[in-house]
Design a protein around this motif. Structure first.
Motif, PDB file in Angstrom:
ATOM      1  N   UNK A  30       0.829  -1.220   0.000  1.00 10.64           N
ATOM      2  CA  UNK A  30       0.000   0.000   0.000  1.00 10.64           C
ATOM      3  C   UNK A  30       0.860   1.266   0.000  1.00 10.64           C
ATOM      4  N   UNK A  31       2.070   1.154   0.529  1.00 12.47           N
ATOM      5  CA  UNK A  31       2.973   2.310   0.546  1.00 12.47           C
ATOM      6  C   UNK A  31       3.730   2.484  -0.775  1.00 12.47           C
ATOM      7  N   UNK A  32       3.747   1.435  -1.573  1.00 14.51           N
ATOM      8  CA  UNK A  32       4.576   1.477  -2.787  1.00 14.51           C
ATOM      9  C   UNK A  32       3.773   1.385  -4.085  1.00 14.51           C
ATOM     10  N   UNK A  33       2.540   0.887  -4.003  1.00 10.92           N
ATOM     11  CA  UNK A  33       1.704   0.785  -5.209  1.00 10.92           C
ATOM     12  C   UNK A  33       0.788   2.010  -5.207  1.00 10.92           C
ATOM     13  N   UNK A  34       1.331   3.121  -5.685  1.00 17.46           N
ATOM     14  CA  UNK A  34       0.600   4.398  -5.555  1.00 17.46           C
ATOM     15  C   UNK A  34       0.189   4.898  -6.937  1.00 17.46           C
ATOM     16  N   UNK A  35      -0.791   5.801  -6.977  1.00 18.89           N
ATOM     17  CA  UNK A  35      -1.363   6.190  -8.280  1.00 18.89           C
ATOM     18  C   UNK A  35      -0.688   7.421  -8.914  1.00 18.89           C
ATOM     19  N   UNK A  36       0.187   8.101  -8.165  1.00 17.66           N
ATOM     20  CA  UNK A  36       0.904   9.289  -8.646  1.00 17.66           C
ATOM     21  C   UNK A  36      -0.036  10.439  -9.026  1.00 17.66           C
ATOM     22  N   UNK A  37      -1.268  10.368  -8.559  1.00 13.24           N
ATOM     23  CA  UNK A  37      -2.186  11.513  -8.697  1.00 13.24           C
ATOM     24  C   UNK A  37      -2.590  11.953  -7.300  1.00 13.24           C
ATOM     25  N   UNK A  38      -3.272  11.056  -6.598  1.00 11.22           N
ATOM     26  CA  UNK A  38      -3.672  11.385  -5.230  1.00 11.22           C
ATOM     27  C   UNK A  38      -2.627  10.953  -4.209  1.00 11.22           C
ATOM     28  N   UNK A  39      -1.748  10.108  -4.641  1.00 11.94           N
ATOM     29  CA  UNK A  39      -0.707   9.600  -3.737  1.00 11.94           C
ATOM     30  C   UNK A  39       0.598   9.510  -4.527  1.00 11.94           C
ATOM     31  N   UNK A  40       1.533  10.353  -4.147  1.00 10.88           N
ATOM     32  CA  UNK A  40       2.821  10.393  -4.846  1.00 10.88           C
ATOM     33  C   UNK A  40       3.900   9.953  -3.855  1.00 10.88           C
ATOM     34  N   UNK A  41       4.729   9.006  -4.266  1.00 12.71           N
ATOM     35  CA  UNK A  41       5.788   8.536  -3.368  1.00 12.71           C
ATOM     36  C   UNK A  41       7.114   8.458  -4.128  1.00 12.71           C
ATOM     37  N   UNK A  42       8.168   8.929  -3.461  1.00 10.30           N
ATOM     38  CA  UNK A  42       9.502   8.890  -4.075  1.00 10.30           C
ATOM     39  C   UNK A  42      10.486   8.260  -3.086  1.00 10.30           C
ATOM     40  N   UNK A  43      11.534   7.703  -3.657  1.00 12.83           N
ATOM     41  CA  UNK A  43      12.561   7.067  -2.827  1.00 12.83           C
ATOM     42  C   UNK A  43      13.898   7.739  -3.107  1.00 12.83           C
TER      43      UNK A  43
END
Ligand SMILES: CC(C)(COP(=O)(O)OP(=O)(O)OC[C@H]1O[C@@H](n2cnc3c(N)ncnc32)[C@H](O)[C@@H]1OP(=O)(O)O)[C@@H](O)C(=O)NCCC(=O)NCCS
Length: 186
Positions: free
Chosen positions: A62-75
Motif C-alpha cells: 500500500x505504501x509502494x503501489x501508488x497512483x501518482x495523482x492522489x498519492x505520490x511517493x519517491x525514494x
C-alpha cells in the motif's frame, strides 16, 4: 512538465555523497519491508505515531503501489560498490479531498544510520517540486513536538509555516505558493 510516475533526479547529501531520487515502484515493497525491519522503535514512533508492529507485505504494497495523482511517493537511494541500489529514505504526499486550497499530507522517513545527513531535506524538496507542478498549494504534516529532524527540515525550507499544537501533536501547514528556491543548501 514533471511526470511523477517516472520521476528521476539526482542530488547530494550534505557531505557531497551523490543520491538518486526516483518514483517509487511496486516492486519496492520488498525493500521497504526490509528497511522498515531495520528502523529503530524511535523512528517508527516518530513516523507512524504508534509502536513498531509487524508490517505485512500487503501493507508495504500500500505504501509502494501508488497512483501518482492522489498519492505520490519517491525514494532516495545510492548505489553500492556493486552497483546495487541501497535505500536511504522514502517520502510521500497524499492529496486531501474537499478543501478549497489544494492540500496534501506529507510524510517521510530516512534510514536511522543516515539521518541528519540531508536526505530528509532532499525528499522534501523534490516532493515540493512535484506537488507544485500538480497544483498543490499546501503541505500539511503531523509531527511530534520532539521531532527536531522533521521540524528542522521544514524550517530549513524557508517556506511560510503555520503551526498549531493539538492533542499533543504539532499540525504544520506549509505554504507551497511561495516560490523560494529550496534546492540549494543554505
Ligand atoms: C525526520 C527526518 C525525515 C528528517 O530527515 P533527515 O535526513 O534526518 O534530516 P536532514 O539531515 O535533512 O535535516 C534537515 C535539517 O533539520 C535539522 N535537523 C536534522 N536532524 C536534526 C536533529 N537530530 N536535531 C536537530 N535538528 C536536526 C537541521 O537543521 C538540518 O539542517 P542542517 O543540518 O543543514 O542545519 C528523519 O530524521 C527521519 O526519518 N526520522 C524518523 C521518521 C520521522 O520522524 N518521520 C517524519 C514524520 S512526519
Amino acid at each position: 512538465m514533471i511526470n511523477s510516475r517516472h520521476y528521476l533526479s539526482f542530488d547530494r547529501m550534505k557531505d557531497g555523497t551523490p543520491v538518486f531520487v526516483r518514483a517509487v515502484r511496486r516492486e519496492d515493497k520488498y525493500a521497504l519491508l526490509k528497511a522498515y525491519e531495520h528502523m529503530s522503535d524511535r523512528s517508527i514512533y516518530y513516523r507512524f505515531m504508534r509502536p513498531k508492529w509487524q508490517m505485512s507485505l500487503d501493507e508495504a504494497a500500500r505504501f509502494t503501489d501508488v497512483d501518482f495523482e492522489n498519492h505520490v511517493a519517491i525514494a532516495a537511494g545510492h548505489y553500492s560498490d556493486k552497483g546495487e541500489e541501497e535505500a536511504l529514505g522514502i517520502g510521500r504526499y497524499i492529496v486531501l479531498p474537499g478543501t478549497k486550497v489544494k492540500r496534501a499530507e506529507f510524510a517521510c522517513a530516512v534510514v536511522d544510520s543516515l539521518q541528519s545527513h540531508g536526505v530528509g531535506f532532499i525528499l522534501f524538496n523534490h516532493l515540493v517540486k512535484i506537488a507544485r507542478e500538480q497544483g498543490i498549494e499546501e503541505f500539511v504534516a503531523e509531527v511530534l513536538p520532539q521531532n527536531r529532524g522533521m521540524i528542522g527540515v521544514f524550517r530549513k525550507s524557508g517556506l511560510p509555516t503555520r503551526t498549531i499544537m493539538e492533542d499533543g501533536l504539532l499540525r504544520v501547514n506549509l505554504d507551497l505558493r511561495q516560490r523560494r528556491e529550496v534546492l540549494e543548501w543554505d
